[in-house]
Design a protein around this motif. Structure first.
Motif, PDB file in Angstrom:
ATOM      1  N   PHE A 176     -66.299 -79.139 -33.284  1.00 23.26           N
ATOM      2  CA  PHE A 176     -65.405 -79.959 -34.088  1.00 23.26           C
ATOM      3  C   PHE A 176     -65.596 -79.862 -35.518  1.00 23.26           C
ATOM      4  O   PHE A 176     -64.477 -79.611 -36.469  1.00 23.26           O
ATOM      5  N   SER A 179     -64.812 -76.397 -36.769  1.00 17.97           N
ATOM      6  CA  SER A 179     -63.349 -76.140 -36.829  1.00 17.97           C
ATOM      7  C   SER A 179     -62.911 -76.909 -38.145  1.00 17.97           C
ATOM      8  O   SER A 179     -61.953 -76.236 -38.661  1.00 17.97           O
ATOM      9  N   THR A 183     -60.778 -74.942 -40.973  1.00 13.66           N
ATOM     10  CA  THR A 183     -59.439 -75.518 -41.504  1.00 13.66           C
ATOM     11  C   THR A 183     -59.309 -75.550 -42.851  1.00 13.66           C
ATOM     12  O   THR A 183     -58.295 -75.244 -43.568  1.00 13.66           O
ATOM     13  N   HIS A 254     -62.589 -75.178 -24.972  1.00 16.21           N
ATOM     14  CA  HIS A 254     -61.675 -75.821 -24.533  1.00 16.21           C
ATOM     15  C   HIS A 254     -62.343 -77.236 -23.993  1.00 16.21           C
ATOM     16  O   HIS A 254     -61.718 -78.215 -24.200  1.00 16.21           O
ATOM     17  N   SER A 257     -62.168 -79.258 -27.353  1.00 16.96           N
ATOM     18  CA  SER A 257     -61.031 -79.934 -27.585  1.00 16.96           C
ATOM     19  C   SER A 257     -60.624 -81.114 -26.503  1.00 16.96           C
ATOM     20  O   SER A 257     -59.799 -81.862 -27.018  1.00 16.96           O
ATOM     21  N   LEU A 258     -61.374 -81.368 -25.503  1.00 19.75           N
ATOM     22  CA  LEU A 258     -61.011 -82.515 -24.518  1.00 19.75           C
ATOM     23  C   LEU A 258     -61.821 -83.553 -25.011  1.00 19.75           C
ATOM     24  O   LEU A 258     -61.421 -84.766 -25.015  1.00 19.75           O
ATOM     25  N   SER A 259     -62.885 -83.492 -26.115  1.00 12.22           N
ATOM     26  CA  SER A 259     -63.653 -84.405 -26.693  1.00 12.22           C
ATOM     27  C   SER A 259     -63.117 -85.075 -28.073  1.00 12.22           C
ATOM     28  O   SER A 259     -63.348 -85.985 -28.419  1.00 12.22           O
ATOM     29  N   TYR A 260     -62.806 -83.897 -28.716  1.00  9.17           N
ATOM     30  CA  TYR A 260     -62.350 -84.159 -30.180  1.00  9.17           C
ATOM     31  C   TYR A 260     -60.989 -83.515 -30.422  1.00  9.17           C
ATOM     32  O   TYR A 260     -60.663 -82.408 -29.853  1.00  9.17           O
ATOM     33  N   PRO A 261     -60.352 -84.093 -31.397  1.00  7.20           N
ATOM     34  CA  PRO A 261     -58.837 -83.743 -31.542  1.00  7.20           C
ATOM     35  C   PRO A 261     -59.004 -82.410 -32.525  1.00  7.20           C
ATOM     36  O   PRO A 261     -59.495 -82.428 -33.572  1.00  7.20           O
ATOM     37  N   MET A 262     -58.714 -81.200 -32.076  1.00  8.69           N
ATOM     38  CA  MET A 262     -58.727 -79.847 -32.966  1.00  8.69           C
ATOM     39  C   MET A 262     -57.332 -79.186 -32.405  1.00  8.69           C
ATOM     40  O   MET A 262     -56.792 -79.387 -31.184  1.00  8.69           O
ATOM     41  N   ASP A 263     -56.853 -78.573 -33.283  1.00 12.21           N
ATOM     42  CA  ASP A 263     -55.631 -77.834 -33.048  1.00 12.21           C
ATOM     43  C   ASP A 263     -56.053 -76.306 -32.788  1.00 12.21           C
ATOM     44  O   ASP A 263     -55.315 -75.382 -33.197  1.00 12.21           O
ATOM     45  N   SER A 266     -54.307 -74.456 -29.748  1.00 11.40           N
ATOM     46  CA  SER A 266     -53.072 -74.428 -29.969  1.00 11.40           C
ATOM     47  C   SER A 266     -52.646 -73.350 -30.967  1.00 11.40           C
ATOM     48  O   SER A 266     -51.473 -72.639 -30.958  1.00 11.40           O
TER      49      SER A 266
END
Length: 381
Positions: A176, A179, A183, A254, A257-263, A266
């Motif tokens: 996270f 990422s 970004t 993956h 992404s279930l534990s922390y908000p990441m784009d 997507s």
């Protein structure tokens, strides 16, 4: 952090008042315009060679320019002014100090006079860059991914680089944070570019950085990306390559992404949808990594401003390198190739900048300059 390098320069005949036959005040606009002209001629030539490529969409290009000017630039100006406030450490409210800093920064006629021409050149440059990148698979289909995977295995003694990093980078929190740093690269990159373009004085270092900035995007992001057309680890299976050695990496992403908000996932899917014609084409390319190339470039420029700032950006560049692998965007060789290419561009750009400003290129110092007189505290204006 944004690089504001208006107070720093290498000594040159131009700054000592000796005429050289060239007007340093016109640099780097003329040089950048020549780069964009060459880029345009290449795009036109490739259009004739590959008539089935996507044409430039005026509507998309216009909307992208509006979004950049109306959203990205204001955010970057706030970031630049925030860094200036942090550097000045004023008394009282930090918010009030930031507001006071923004107004004179955006209304300074010297900044506008210096920066607006560069911005006017940058917008068509990036439009041509994006057009070229979108059409890379049509001109040269992805064909290097298996080779780069094999090279990575050779370099890392039979394993893939993400496996070496998995002890730390398989943790959802580490993914996270990486990422988020990856970004943030976009806004740090844009802020550094704008801070340099809108400097109050046209120094040799400003010319040096801007030329190198344009060339990194053009050489690495277009020309070499075409030669070494590749998609990246996240698309390995989608390319029909088997077996897929990156399946554990994608599973870890993956799970994170279930534990922390990441784009992250997507975004990767959106790029692939554009590639296969199910969405707006944005462009996919792996080798060499422009993320890594620009991060190294910012570190080189920051080192010229101050050693401490250079170390901060060098650490960030290394983090970007790790992230490019651990987030499945790039093969390790993508970053390893970007490093020497960026260094070469930096050296060549420095020689051009030094020549343009009238100094003897034989005395060019690659990685060190001295702060200009009157800036003993190391604070650029």
């Amino acid at each position: 952090m944004a690089i504001d390098i208006s107070g720093y320069r290498a000594e040159s005949f131009a700054t000592s008042g000796i005429s050289t036959g060239r007007d340093p005040g016109l640099a780097p606009e003329r040089i950048l315009a020549v780069i964009v002209l060459c880029q345009l001629l290449v795009v036109i030539g490739l259009r004739f060679l590959y008539p089935d490529t996507h044409p430039i969409d005026p509507l998309t290009t216009g909307l992208s320019a509006i979004a950049f000017l109306g959203v990205v630039v204001p955010i970057c100006v706030i970031l630049i002014c925030f860094c200036r406030v942090v550097q000045a450490r004023p008394e009282g409210s930090a918010t009030a100090a930031l507001i006071r800093e923004i107004r004179p920064y955006v209304s300074d006629r010297r900044r506008l006079r210096n920066g607006l021409p560069v911005l006017a050149i940058f917008i068509p440059f990036m439009a041509l860059f994006a057009h070229f990148k979108v059409n890379i698979p049509a001109m040269r289909p992805f064909s290097w991914d298996a080779t780069f995977t094999a090279w990575d295995r050779t370099i890392f003694l039979g394993d893939l680089p993400y496996q070496w990093l998995s002890l730390v980078m398989s943790h959802p929190l580490a993914i996270f944070l990486t990422s988020a740093a990856y970004t943030a690269w976009f806004f740090i990159m844009c802020s550094s570019f704008l801070a340099c373009a809108f400097m109050t004085t046209k120094t040799e270092l400003r010319t040096h950085y801007l030329i190198a900035f344009f060339l990194v995007w053009l050489v690495e992001g277009n020309f070499l990306a075409l030669v070494f057309s590749s998609a990246g680890p996240c698309y390995y299976a989608l390319l029909g390559l088997a077996p897929d050695p990156y399946q554990p990496l994608m599973a870890a992403l993956h799970h994170a992404s279930l534990s922390y908000p990441m784009d992250l996932l997507s975004t990767q899917q959106r790029l692939w949808s554009g590639y296969i014609g199910e969405g707006m084409p944005v462009g996919i390319s792996a080798m060499p990594s422009v993320h890594n190339g620009v991060a190294v470039l910012m570190a080189l420029a920051a080192w010229q401003v101050s050693r401490s700032l250079g170390i901060v950006f060098a650490v960030y560049a290394f983090w970007i390198f790790v992230g490019s692998i651990s987030l499945a965007w790039h093969y390790a060789v993508d970053g390893l190739v970007a490093l020497p290419v960026t260094l070469a561009i930096w050296v060549v750009s420095g020689l051009v900048a030094r020549w343009w400003h009238g100094a003897d290129a034989r005395t060019f110092t690659w990685f060190a300059i001295r702060p200009a007189a009157g800036l003993s505290n190391g604070s650029p204006s």
